[in-house]
Design an enzyme around this catalytic site. Structure first.
Site, PDB file in Angstrom:
ATOM      1  CB  SER A   1      -0.901   0.013   1.228  1.00 31.63           C
ATOM      2  OG  SER A   1      -0.115   0.270   2.367  1.00 31.63           O
ATOM      3  CE  LYS A   2      -1.892   6.471  -3.027  1.00 36.40           C
ATOM      4  NZ  LYS A   2      -3.335   6.549  -2.937  1.00 36.40           N
ATOM      5  NE  ARG A   3       0.478   0.482   5.933  1.00 33.06           N
ATOM      6  CZ  ARG A   3       1.145  -0.629   6.181  1.00 33.06           C
ATOM      7  NH1 ARG A   3       2.347  -0.592   6.722  1.00 33.06           N
ATOM      8  NH2 ARG A   3       0.609  -1.799   5.920  1.00 33.06           N
TER       9      ARG A   3
ATOM     10  N   GLY B   1       5.489   3.036  -0.047  1.00 29.34           N
ATOM     11  CA  GLY B   1       6.099   3.773  -1.157  1.00 29.34           C
ATOM     12  C   GLY B   1       5.091   3.866  -2.282  1.00 29.34           C
TER      13      GLY B   1
END
Ligand code: GLU
Length: 481
Positions: free
Chosen positions: A237-239, A241
């Site tokens: 997920s976005k966390r 990268g």
């Protein structure tokens, strides 16, 4: 005839995991001289956006995952879906259900209290009176007994008992058809022979197979590919990268690096790491994709990207780099860029890094890093030597690698010093400490005017900071003044 498809919902970015299933579908179609279709699943009118559709189209174009035929948008096919639904109601394959959300909630609570799995209890399956004020949904009459099985190309045989499934909604109370319904109608109509998608859809598949069978459609083969995980074992997920594939473009990755990286994530062919598209067409097998999830490894992607940067035509890099230079706030003349590129392929792993590393060519140093100053500017004669070199360079007619090299040699001879005594400070004055090639080459990249100006700026700086310089020389340590 092999027909595959990629059917993203345009509700956000084009996720790198989605790109991997698109790639597998594309490869499977291409290696069988088949057809690969793109379908935009935008039945959810609230969450679907045109911007997100554009991101999907851009991303697919960038990666070269070209689709055959027209791009189908489900939102343009509501009439067709509704017609099939009306037909199903008429044939007794589907029915109206007037349960209100509150009633369904109460049903679920009661089931949970009895220790049962929450599911629709079939209240209107055999008819029932409309309820005033409630817009009905339409539900599919799922078979009550027996089981559904399929031979998943990635996960092997999967069997689900029908009594585990309930009569799922095919049309919402607002009149819009649902994903599980539209996907079947479209895959059947587009004659998709193999559905390749993420394993988060496994629970939908038995429902969809029942629908295919009720409607008399041929059931395609299914391949559910595992999720991509971050380095901590959680779903990527976005966390972790960037997950949007277009972010990888702005980070300076080449599409072939992304493709090579994604195909190897969960599939292998011996220990081969680098695959040309031709090799992928030849060797890739959807049924050899690992059923266990794989973790995303940015270092490996960077390594592959550097490989493809080194392979790339110089003309291609020259065409790609200006966008990255501009993103850093500067430009280079075409001939300077062409001359600089070969010197940066060894070090930089992305186009963005190349653009960062080359910045010094266009921009005069704003400061000299303290640690570098301590080494390069420590001799008291540094200013005098740089002045001498600046004058030599200023006097040159042809400013090329050879003439600049000679000017440096003459400076070395004039002061009877080792090369480093002029090379180190000159390089720091020229680049401000940025990674740079051979000194004469670097001077030529910057150009005569900038070269002379920067040497003089360093001389001026040294004059002003004389006291500091002497302090370092005497103590070997920096003394703050
Ligand atoms: N629109 C679905 C998604 O984006 C597609 C699922 C499928 O491939 O059937 O998850």
């Amino acid at each position: 005839m092999v027909i595959t498809r990629f059917a993203p919902s345009p509700t956000g970015d084009l996720h790198i995991g989605g790109v991997r299933t698109a790639l597998f579908s594309w490869l499977h179609a291409r290696q069988h001289q088949g057809v690969f279709r793109l379908r935009i699943e935008d039945t959810d009118r609230e969450r679907s956006t045109e911007a997100s559709t554009q991101v999907i189209l851009d991303g697919m174009r960038w990666l070269g995952l070209n689709a055959d035929g027209d791009i189908v948008r489900q939102s343009q096919r509501f009439d067709l879906y509704n017609q099939v639904i009306e037909d199903m109601i008429a044939k007794g394959l589907a029915y109206y259900c007037w349960c209100s959300p509150e009633e369904l909630e109460a049903m679920r609570e009661a089931q949970k209290a009895r220790g049962e799995k929450p599911r629709y209890n079939g209240k209107y399956r055999n008819g029932g009176e409309p309820v005033a004020g409630v817009q009905p949904v339409v539900r599919f009459k799922n078979p009550l007994d027996g089981s559904v099985s399929w031979d998943d190309q990635v996960r092997g045989k999967i069997t689900i008992q029908n009594n585990e499934l309930d009569d799922f909604i095919i049309r919402r109370s607002d009149g819009t058809p649902t994903y599980n319904f539209c996907v079947v109608i479209d895959d059947a109509e587009q004659q998709v022979s193999m559905v390749i998608r993420g394993e988060d859809h496994i629970s939908n598949t038995p429902r969809q197979i029942n629908l295919y069978q009720a409607l008399g459609y041929a059931v395609p083969t299914f391949a559910h590919v595992p999720m991509i995980l971050g380095d901590d074992g959680q779903r990527l997920s976005k966390r972790h990268g960037a997950t949007n594939v277009l972010d990888y473009r702005s980070e300076g990755y080449l599409p072939e690096a992304i493709i090579n990286y994604l195909v190897r994530l969960g599939w292998s062919h011996g220990d081969q790491e680098i695959f040309s598209l031709e090799e992928l067409m030849q060797y890739f097998r959807i049924n050899q994709v690992n059923s266990a999830p794989s973790a995303f490894n940015t270092e490996k992607l960077r390594w592959l990207n550097q490989h493809y940067l080194q392979q790339a035509d110089s003309a291609r890099l020259q065409a790609l780099l200006p966008d990255y230079l501009q993103a850093q706030g500067y430009d280079l003349a075409a001939h300077t860029l062409a001359a600089a590129i070969p010197h940066y392929l060894e070090r930089a792993k992305t186009l963005k890094e190349m653009a960062e590393h080359m910045c010094w060519i266009a921009v005069d140093p704003q400061e000299y890093p303290m640690e570098a100053q301590k080494k390069a500017f420590k001799d008291e004669q540094t200013g005098e030597r740089l002045t001498y070199l600046a004058e030599k360079l200023a006097a040159l007619g042809d400013f090329d690698e050879h003439s600049v090299h000679t000017a440096i040699e003459e400076t070395v001879a004039h002061f009877d010093i080792g090369f480093g005594k002029i090379g180190q400070p000159a390089r720091l004055a020229l680049t401000g400490g940025a990674p740079s090639p051979d000194l004469a080459v670097s001077f030529v990249l910057a150009g005569k005017e900038a070269a002379v100006r920067r040497l003089q700026a360093a001389v001026d700086y040294l004059k002003k900071s004389k006291y500091k310089q002497i302090s370092w020389t005497q103590s070997g340590k920096k003394i703050d003044t």
